[in-house]
Design an enzyme around this catalytic site. Structure first.
Site, PDB file in Angstrom:
ATOM      1  N   CYS A  52      20.489 -73.559 -69.596  1.00  0.00           N
ATOM      2  CA  CYS A  52      19.871 -72.327 -69.087  1.00  0.00           C
ATOM      3  C   CYS A  52      18.924 -72.540 -67.915  1.00  0.00           C
ATOM      4  CB  CYS A  52      19.131 -71.611 -70.223  1.00  0.00           C
ATOM      5  SG  CYS A  52      20.218 -70.978 -71.516  1.00  0.00           S
ATOM      6  N   HIS A 102      14.242 -67.693 -67.477  1.00  0.00           N
ATOM      7  CA  HIS A 102      13.832 -68.985 -68.050  1.00  0.00           C
ATOM      8  C   HIS A 102      13.084 -69.837 -67.022  1.00  0.00           C
ATOM      9  CE1 HIS A 102      14.946 -71.897 -71.531  1.00  0.00           C
ATOM     10  NE2 HIS A 102      13.721 -72.114 -71.087  1.00  0.00           N
TER      11      HIS A 102
END
Length: 501
Positions: A52, A102
């Site tokens: 991610c 993120h």
């Protein structure tokens, strides 16, 4: 549109093999299919890194993890790294993010003027791997196979709550943009956390796949001893020995995953409906950060260069861009220079900051150098690199045997051609290109130094008073609706779209 509005839809962990030319026919995705019909569809698009935070930092900056320093899900994204949000904002766009990106570190904007939600994952260094302890498993944050054995139906979950919020705020933002309070063109990124595991879906979407013919992987589980070393490390990192995975578990997991693709289709449809209702036009780009192995070879989630994990959907709908399928391998690294190109920003000025190219030239038939990938996070013990060059995929790591696959003849990547005399020339060429691009020793040293520094800092910052870096969305209640420092007549007129109907 000479200065177009730009709308990005980003999803999380969506397997690109399910989007061979737009969504597969058997997926229940009317909005994705409508978007695909009007888009350039890049059938062989790859993440810069199959995890991610590294994948997203590369998507935003156009730079590989070895250049951003975002090696894993707890590595800080430096504030001095230019992103497409910086480039667009400097060129006169208003920039906004609804949802996940993120970002790790105190900078939670990276060029966006506004964030509408907090992130779904923590922004601190707590998830830092430690290559000094190979094989160590940290249960409270590492993936495990409970996502597979626990797959099923729920009407609300942590991630459903998040993505409902992301869509709601994105719709409200689209409505607000229609009011014309800011004359600048706009850029809005709407970033969801589905279909990322846990594999849990709402009943209405689960029921769509009751009779699905794709609930088992094409390649079943490969015995542990027959796996390549990195796949073995992924098995170990996912704590596979603590779980007994049945065929029914696999079916339920894949069914929930497909159901959540349909859920995303509805959420994106809500945003698209608001765009249409407000008569706004925008360039639209759809992409995922990385894929999901979905049980192929017995592997789940990501962290691998195999197709299910590293290949992602990528579609662009823009005025003057002819819809159709492009088979040339491309990368999420290409998104940043592509957005600049669409905005009329000189791509040559952006080029020194990126490892990508504008997809407008690729869509017009232009070449693309071999696509690079990197991985240096959990389940690795040394930097891993890969190149996709035409039909060939080559991967290398100082700790592991090389791999070479002919993806046209062997799309399931079952036959490693290293050692095959007929592939000797291509192996030599790709090996040479890889050694020219990467210095393994330097890359390894950078990762280990970063991990060690972060582990010291995180331990210190958790002592005493703790100040979180998580983004805190601010809603100024005194500036919303009607307040007494406002003229009611002006307010009601300015907040309406359309006016005079």
């Amino acid at each position: 549109m000479s200065r177009p509005n730009i709308l990005i839809f980003m999803v999380d962990q969506l397997n690109g093999t399910l989007f061979p030319d737009g969504p597969a026919d058997w997926l229940h995705t009317p909005n994705f299919k409508a978007l695909a019909e009007r888009s350039v569809r890049f059938a062989n698009s790859y993440t810069a890194s199959p995890l991610c935070a590294p994948g997203r930092a590369s998507f935003m900056s156009g730079r590989l993890p070895s250049r951003t320093g975002v090696y894993d899900n707890a590595a800080e994204f430096p504030s001095d790294t230019p992103t497409f949000a910086h480039h667009l904002r400097a060129a006169g766009w208003q920039t906004c993010l609804s949802g996940k990106m993120h970002f790790v570190g105190p900078d939670q904007l990276h060029g966006f003027e506004q964030r509408l939600t907090t992130d779904v994952y923590p922004a601190d260094f707590g998830w830092t791997p430690d290559w000094r302890k190979p094989g160590e498993r940290i249960d409270w944050w590492y993936h495990n196979m409970g996502s597979v054995t626990g797959a099923g139906v729920a009407e609300i979950s942590n991630q459903l709550e998040y993505d409902d919020e992301v869509a709601h705020h994105a719709v409200q933002k689209v409505y607000d943009l229609s009011r014309g309070g800011d004359e600048r063109p706009w850029h809005l990124t709407v970033s969801f956390t589905h279909p990322h595991d846990p594999y849990v879906a709402r009943r209405k979407y689960w029921d769509l796949y009751e009779d699905c013919d794709h609930l088992l992987p094409e390649v079943g589980a490969i015995p542990y001893d027959d796996l390549d070393p990195h796949s073995q490390r992924i098995f170990d990192a996912n704590d596979w020995r603590s779980f007994d995975i049945s065929e029914e578990d696999i079916r339920r997991s894949r069914r929930a995953y497909f159901a959540n693709i349909s859920y995303l289709d509805d959420k994106i449809g809500e945003v698209m409906a608001a765009l249409e209702a407000t008569r706004q036009e925008a360039v639209i780009l759809f992409v995922s950060d990385h894929g999901d192995m979905l049980g192929e070879r017995g592997l789940w989630f990501k962290m691998s260069f195999f197709e299910g994990s590293s290949r992602v959907p990528l579609m662009i709908s823009a005025p003057g861009l002819k819809a159709g399928r492009i088979d040339t391998p491309v990368s999420t690294l290409d998104v940043c220079p592509t957005l600049c190109d669409l905005a009329g920003i000189d791509v040559d000025q952006v080029a020194p900051w990126t490892d990508g190219v504008s997809l407008l030239s690729v869509a017009a038939g232009g070449p693309r150098d071999p696509v690079p990938m990197e991985y240096a996070a959990e389940a690795s013990i040394a930097p891993m690199v890969a190149l996709r060059d035409g039909k060939w995929k080559y991967s290398a790591c100082p700790a592991d045997p090389e791999q070479l696959f002919d993806l046209e003849a062997d799309p399931a990547e079952m036959t490693n051609l290293v050692g095959d005399p007929e592939a000797a020339d291509i192996l030599i060429r790709l090996r040479s290109m890889t050694s020219d691009r990467w210095d393994y020793a330097e890359f390894d040293a950078q990762v280990r130094d970063s991990q060690a520094r972060r582990l010291v800092v995180y331990e210190a910052l958790r002592q005493g008073g703790y100040y979180p870096w998580d983004y805190q969305p601010l809603q100024k209640a005194s500036e919303r609706y009607m307040r007494n420092h406002m003229d009611l007549n002006v307010l009601e007129d300015s907040q309406r779209f359309p006016r005079g109907e």
